[in-house]
Design a protein around this motif. Structure first.
Motif, mmCIF file in Angstrom:
data_model
loop_
_atom_site.group_PDB
_atom_site.id
_atom_site.type_symbol
_atom_site.label_atom_id
_atom_site.label_comp_id
_atom_site.label_asym_id
_atom_site.label_seq_id
_atom_site.Cartn_x
_atom_site.Cartn_y
_atom_site.Cartn_z
ATOM 1 N N TYR A 117 0.850 -1.189 0.000
ATOM 2 C CA TYR A 117 0.000 0.000 0.000
ATOM 3 C C TYR A 117 0.882 1.233 0.000
ATOM 4 O O TYR A 117 1.857 1.307 0.737
ATOM 5 N N THR A 118 0.540 2.196 -0.834
ATOM 6 C CA THR A 118 1.365 3.399 -0.948
ATOM 7 C C THR A 118 0.623 4.659 -0.540
ATOM 8 O O THR A 118 1.137 5.754 -0.683
ATOM 9 N N GLY A 119 -0.606 4.519 -0.042
ATOM 10 C CA GLY A 119 -1.359 5.713 0.348
ATOM 11 C C GLY A 119 -2.186 5.447 1.587
ATOM 12 O O GLY A 119 -2.056 4.415 2.237
ATOM 13 N N MET A 120 -3.092 6.369 1.927
ATOM 14 C CA MET A 120 -3.963 6.192 3.084
ATOM 15 C C MET A 120 -4.948 5.070 2.809
ATOM 16 O O MET A 120 -5.496 4.952 1.706
ATOM 17 N N TYR A 121 -5.168 4.249 3.813
ATOM 18 C CA TYR A 121 -6.086 3.134 3.620
ATOM 19 C C TYR A 121 -7.532 3.602 3.640
ATOM 20 O O TYR A 121 -8.360 3.144 2.864
ATOM 21 N N TYR A 141 -14.086 4.613 -3.060
ATOM 22 C CA TYR A 141 -13.567 4.124 -4.322
ATOM 23 C C TYR A 141 -12.090 4.458 -4.464
ATOM 24 O O TYR A 141 -11.301 3.668 -4.954
ATOM 25 N N GLY A 142 -11.703 5.636 -3.989
ATOM 26 C CA GLY A 142 -10.332 6.093 -4.154
ATOM 27 C C GLY A 142 -9.314 5.240 -3.441
ATOM 28 O O GLY A 142 -8.179 5.110 -3.896
ATOM 29 N N MET A 143 -9.702 4.624 -2.322
ATOM 30 C CA MET A 143 -8.699 3.848 -1.587
ATOM 31 C C MET A 143 -8.317 2.572 -2.322
ATOM 32 O O MET A 143 -7.345 1.924 -1.981
ATOM 33 N N TYR A 144 -9.085 2.225 -3.357
ATOM 34 C CA TYR A 144 -8.743 1.076 -4.170
ATOM 35 C C TYR A 144 -8.110 1.480 -5.496
ATOM 36 O O TYR A 144 -7.832 0.653 -6.340
ATOM 37 N N ALA A 145 -7.890 2.783 -5.665
ATOM 38 C CA ALA A 145 -7.328 3.274 -6.921
ATOM 39 C C ALA A 145 -5.887 2.800 -7.078
ATOM 40 O O ALA A 145 -5.200 2.540 -6.091
ATOM 41 N N PRO A 146 -5.380 2.671 -8.300
ATOM 42 C CA PRO A 146 -4.021 2.158 -8.544
ATOM 43 C C PRO A 146 -2.926 2.945 -7.828
ATOM 44 O O PRO A 146 -1.918 2.372 -7.431
ATOM 45 N N ASN A 147 -3.098 4.251 -7.667
ATOM 46 C CA ASN A 147 -2.043 5.034 -7.056
ATOM 47 C C ASN A 147 -1.903 4.760 -5.561
ATOM 48 O O ASN A 147 -0.974 5.217 -4.928
ATOM 49 N N PHE A 148 -2.855 4.015 -4.995
ATOM 50 C CA PHE A 148 -2.769 3.687 -3.582
ATOM 51 C C PHE A 148 -2.232 2.284 -3.338
ATOM 52 O O PHE A 148 -1.959 1.918 -2.213
ATOM 53 N N TYR A 149 -2.086 1.513 -4.415
ATOM 54 C CA TYR A 149 -1.699 0.121 -4.219
ATOM 55 C C TYR A 149 -0.781 -0.353 -5.338
ATOM 56 O O TYR A 149 -1.061 -0.156 -6.514
ATOM 57 N N ASP A 150 0.335 -0.959 -4.930
ATOM 58 C CA ASP A 150 1.279 -1.533 -5.883
ATOM 59 C C ASP A 150 1.047 -3.040 -5.881
ATOM 60 O O ASP A 150 1.352 -3.718 -4.896
ATOM 61 N N PRO A 151 0.464 -3.594 -6.945
ATOM 62 C CA PRO A 151 0.086 -5.007 -6.932
ATOM 63 C C PRO A 151 1.299 -5.941 -6.868
ATOM 64 O O PRO A 151 2.395 -5.593 -7.278
#
Length: 212
Positions: A117-121, A141-151
């Motif tokens: 995770y790279t952002g606020m949960y 919706y935003g907390m699941y956006a790509p910029n918040f998570y590095d798969p």
């Protein structure tokens, strides 16, 4: 008398190469230490099928100190010498030790690297945190956006198992052997340095070489 072999092996401890190499197992003759042997002329033998790789590896080791001599200078890989004939060459050339390396196995390994995770949960109205409940749909919706998570992903690496042996020609026997594992090999010369560094550390640990 200077213990040339000890000085040479110790010099590898100062090599500044990064290492993905580790010791897997080792064995030593409990009755023999390098200081007792006082090697003065050691043949370096790298047992690989590719002649170019053999010369690169042997040259890398021999460059450390004149006590090490490359095997291709004395034993032509294309010649069909018997064991007795090879030993005679070493005796005639006054070798008192041999260090050999051989590739035991080469295997592919696949590992999974988990995502991060790279952002606020949790989000909130207008980007303000309001707790687990009560936040707007947009932030949910935003907390699941790509910029918040590095798969996560799978990566493949190659493991090289190399056996290093130290022989005493004076006593005509093996006095130390160890197997190392190297990953992500990109440069043969640096990998040889890393193997020698790992071998030296292990030989110091088990008493084959004196402590620093």
């Amino acid at each position: 008398m200077k213990k040339y072999f000890i000085l040479l092996m110790a010099s590898f401890a100062f090599l500044g190469c990064g290492s993905n190499t580790s010791i897997v197992n080792s064995w030593r003759d409990p009755d023999v230490t390098i200081s007792q042997e006082q090697f003065k002329k050691v043949l370096v033998v790298v047992l690989v099928k590719d002649e170019a790789s053999r010369r690169i590896a042997e040259n890398r080791i021999a460059a450390g100190n004149p006590v090490f001599k490359t095997s291709y200078q004395y034993l032509d890989a294309s010649s069909q010498l018997t064991k007795e004939q090879k030993l005679k060459v070493l005796q005639d050339e006054n070798f008192d030790g041999v260090v050999s390396m051989r590739l035991v196995s080469k295997e592919k390994e696949t590992t999974y690297v988990p995502g991060t995770y790279t952002g606020m949960y949790y989000g909130g109205f207008d980007g303000m945190y309001t707790g687990m409940y009560g936040y707007g749909f947009g932030n949910w919706y935003g907390m699941y956006a790509p910029n918040f998570y590095d798969p996560g992903y799978y990566q493949e690496s190659t493991l090289y198992m190399v056996e290093t042996n130290v022989f005493s020609l004076k006593q005509n026997k093996l006095i130390w052997t160890g197997t190392t594992e190297s990953q992500n090999v990109t440069d043969l010369g640096q990998t040889v340095d890393a193997i020698m560094l790992t071998v030296v550390k292990e030989m110091r640990k088990d008493g084959s070489l004196p402590p620093k």
